[in-house]
Design an enzyme around this catalytic site. Structure first.
Site, mmCIF file in Angstrom:
data_model
loop_
_atom_site.group_PDB
_atom_site.id
_atom_site.type_symbol
_atom_site.label_atom_id
_atom_site.label_comp_id
_atom_site.label_asym_id
_atom_site.label_seq_id
_atom_site.Cartn_x
_atom_site.Cartn_y
_atom_site.Cartn_z
ATOM 1 N N GLU A 220 50.089 -59.119 -10.518
ATOM 2 C CA GLU A 220 49.851 -58.617 -12.130
ATOM 3 C C GLU A 220 48.933 -57.697 -12.089
ATOM 4 O OE1 GLU A 220 47.666 -61.383 -11.017
ATOM 5 O OE2 GLU A 220 46.067 -59.820 -11.574
ATOM 6 N N LYS B 53 40.974 -50.824 -3.498
ATOM 7 C CA LYS B 53 41.905 -51.953 -3.615
ATOM 8 C C LYS B 53 42.884 -51.927 -2.338
ATOM 9 C CE LYS B 53 41.750 -52.945 -8.581
ATOM 10 N NZ LYS B 53 40.574 -51.724 -9.074
ATOM 11 N N SER C 11 33.617 -46.677 -5.811
ATOM 12 C CA SER C 11 34.922 -47.312 -5.348
ATOM 13 C C SER C 11 36.095 -46.772 -5.515
ATOM 14 C CB SER C 11 34.681 -48.675 -6.355
ATOM 15 O OG SER C 11 34.491 -48.139 -7.742
HETATM 16 C C1 LIG Z 1 39.866 -52.032 -10.021
HETATM 17 C C2 LIG Z 1 38.649 -51.081 -9.457
HETATM 18 C C3 LIG Z 1 37.099 -51.521 -9.981
HETATM 19 C C4 LIG Z 1 36.781 -53.032 -10.305
HETATM 20 O O1 LIG Z 1 37.366 -53.928 -9.430
HETATM 21 P P1 LIG Z 1 36.467 -54.804 -8.555
HETATM 22 O O2 LIG Z 1 37.339 -55.867 -8.054
HETATM 23 O O3 LIG Z 1 35.250 -55.496 -9.416
HETATM 24 O O4 LIG Z 1 35.990 -53.864 -7.586
HETATM 25 C C5 LIG Z 1 36.354 -50.773 -9.518
HETATM 26 N N1 LIG Z 1 36.147 -49.560 -9.252
HETATM 27 C C6 LIG Z 1 37.693 -48.831 -9.392
HETATM 28 C C7 LIG Z 1 37.869 -47.650 -8.549
HETATM 29 C C8 LIG Z 1 38.519 -49.665 -9.379
HETATM 30 O O5 LIG Z 1 40.203 -49.175 -9.143
#
Ligand SMILES: *Cc1c(COP(=O)(O)O)cnc(C)c1O
Length: 393
Positions: free
Chosen positions: A111, A89, A377
């Site tokens: 938000e 993010k 992610s």
């Molecule tokens: C917020 C988040 C997601 C989901 O958000 P996307 O916009 O779909 O990437 C996935 N993995 C993690 C670790 C997150 O913090």
């Protein structure tokens, strides 16, 4: 067929900017400027430098040897979990704060649901010395106390949304109301490839650093820039958009999007948006979303807070509708098992969102020579309580 955005802000039939008239000047100012600002050499060098020195990029592309042996294919993990603040993010919030500064904004609003995007936003506001206001549903504030504390430590003001179900969509309404009332000095940082045009495209471009790195890193490892598969979990879709970005138009590269099935796709407790969703408008864009027959948004459910979103970005709606990406739904139980497996096989504790992507190896068979790149992610620190409760640790 193109899989990227067109001049009008649409991916196929999805996207656009369905916003109240009072918000039009804000969104239009952004639309007219974002590509120009992003193309400035001075912007690019500041963005690249912060990604390197502050976020810690490039994130490694790690060949997961024991996981690959178990599933008899070549699995590479793109380590977004190693970024500062623990997920992808931050790539987006760094980009947007630089845009905000260049547009002369000194007040930032956002938000947040689970609090991850709120923390990433509070982080970059501290970095730049800008005022930060985060709207969050009252219920979510109770559920996500550590992230609320993080935001406060970083200097943000967290304002509870007290209306409706007191969760993410109510926080979004409050943020939009704030932006309407403060059109001149405020930028609204949206955290995924959702919202009215130009947000989905802008966020995808900031996250595109992920696939840009995958290309040269894979060249070093395997002598090719092209994986056979790119796999990512999808909440709003930003980590997936980043991992796919440079491969979108190259149909030799198969794209796999993993959604949260919660207790099961047909259980009534899930967040498998594209499979269950119908066309509709959410957060200012036309996309697929989970709704009742009379068009009310359905409350989603997933054990993973980051995937617990009733819509999906317009890029992904188009990837689904066109068949460009394969969509797979993974239940809570499958994800938790896969997350624990990564701990044991590779010594990496993944975010539960990422565990959903990892779970596809039990469900789908790949060839031994396939190169599968999976977007890891985020890291699992934030999910420790959930892991503890689930496994009775
Ligand atoms: C917020 C988040 C997601 C989901 O958000 P996307 O916009 O779909 O990437 C996935 N993995 C993690 C670790 C997150 O913090």
């Amino acid at each position: 067929m193109s899989y990227n955005i067109n001049e009008k802000g649409y991916y196929g039939e999805f996207g656009g900017a369905y916003i109240p008239e009072m918000l039009y000047p804000n969104v239009e100012e952004l639309r007219q400027n974002y590509l120009k600002v992003m193309a400035e050499p001075d912007f690019k060098s500041e963005f690249d430098k912060l990604l390197k020195d502050y976020v810690g990029r490039p994130s490694p592309l790690y060949f997961a040897k024991r996981l690959s042996e178990k599933y008899n294919t070549k699995i590479y993990l793109k380590r977004e979990d190693l970024n500062h603040t623990g997920a992808h993010k931050i790539n987006n919030t760094i980009g947007q704060i630089l845009i905000a500064k260049r547009l002369g904004k000194h007040r930032i609003i956002a938000e947040t649901g689970a609090g991850q995007h709120g923390v990433a936003t509070a982080t970059v506001c501290a970095l730049m010395g800008l005022e930060c206001i985060v709207y969050m549903g009252e219920i979510d504030i109770e559920r996500q106390a550590p992230n609320v504390a993080r935001m406060k430590m970083l200097g943000a003001t967290v304002i509870p949304a007290l209306s409706g179900s007191r969760t993410l969509k109510d926080a979004t309404n409050e943020a939009i109301r704030d932006w309407i009332n403060n059109p001149v000095d405020t930028h609204y940082i949206i955290g995924s490839v959702v919202g009215p045009h130009p947000y989905p495209d802008m966020v995808a471009r900031f996250q595109a650093i992920v696939s840009e790195e995958i290309q040269w890193q894979l060249q070093e490892h395997e002598g090719t820039k092209k994986p056979d598969y790119v796999v990512a979990c999808v909440g709003g879709g930003s980590n997936a958009a980043g991992a796919y970005y440079h491969f979108l138009e190259d149909t030799d590269v198969n794209l796999i999007a993993v959604e949260a099935a919660g207790l099961g796709v047909d259980s009534g407790e899930s967040a498998a948006t594209s499979v269950l969703g119908k066309e509709g408008i959410i957060h200012g864009s036309k996309t697929l979303l989970m709704q009742t027959t009379d068009g009310q948004i359905t409350e989603p459910y997933s054990i993973s807070a980051g995937l617990d979103y009733p819509g999906v970005g317009p890029m992904h709606a188009h990837l689904y509708k066109s068949g460009r990406a394969e969509f797979i739904s993974i239940t809570d139980d499958q994800a938790m098992k896969a997350g624990l497996e990564l701990c044991k096989l590779e010594g990496i504790i993944p975010a539960i969102e990422s565990s959903h992507a990892l779970a596809i190896f039990e469900q789908k068979t790949f060839n031994p020579n396939d190169i599968v790149v999976l977007s890891l992610s985020g890291r699992g620190d934030k999910d420790l309580d959930t892991y503890i409760n689930y496994f009775n640790l």
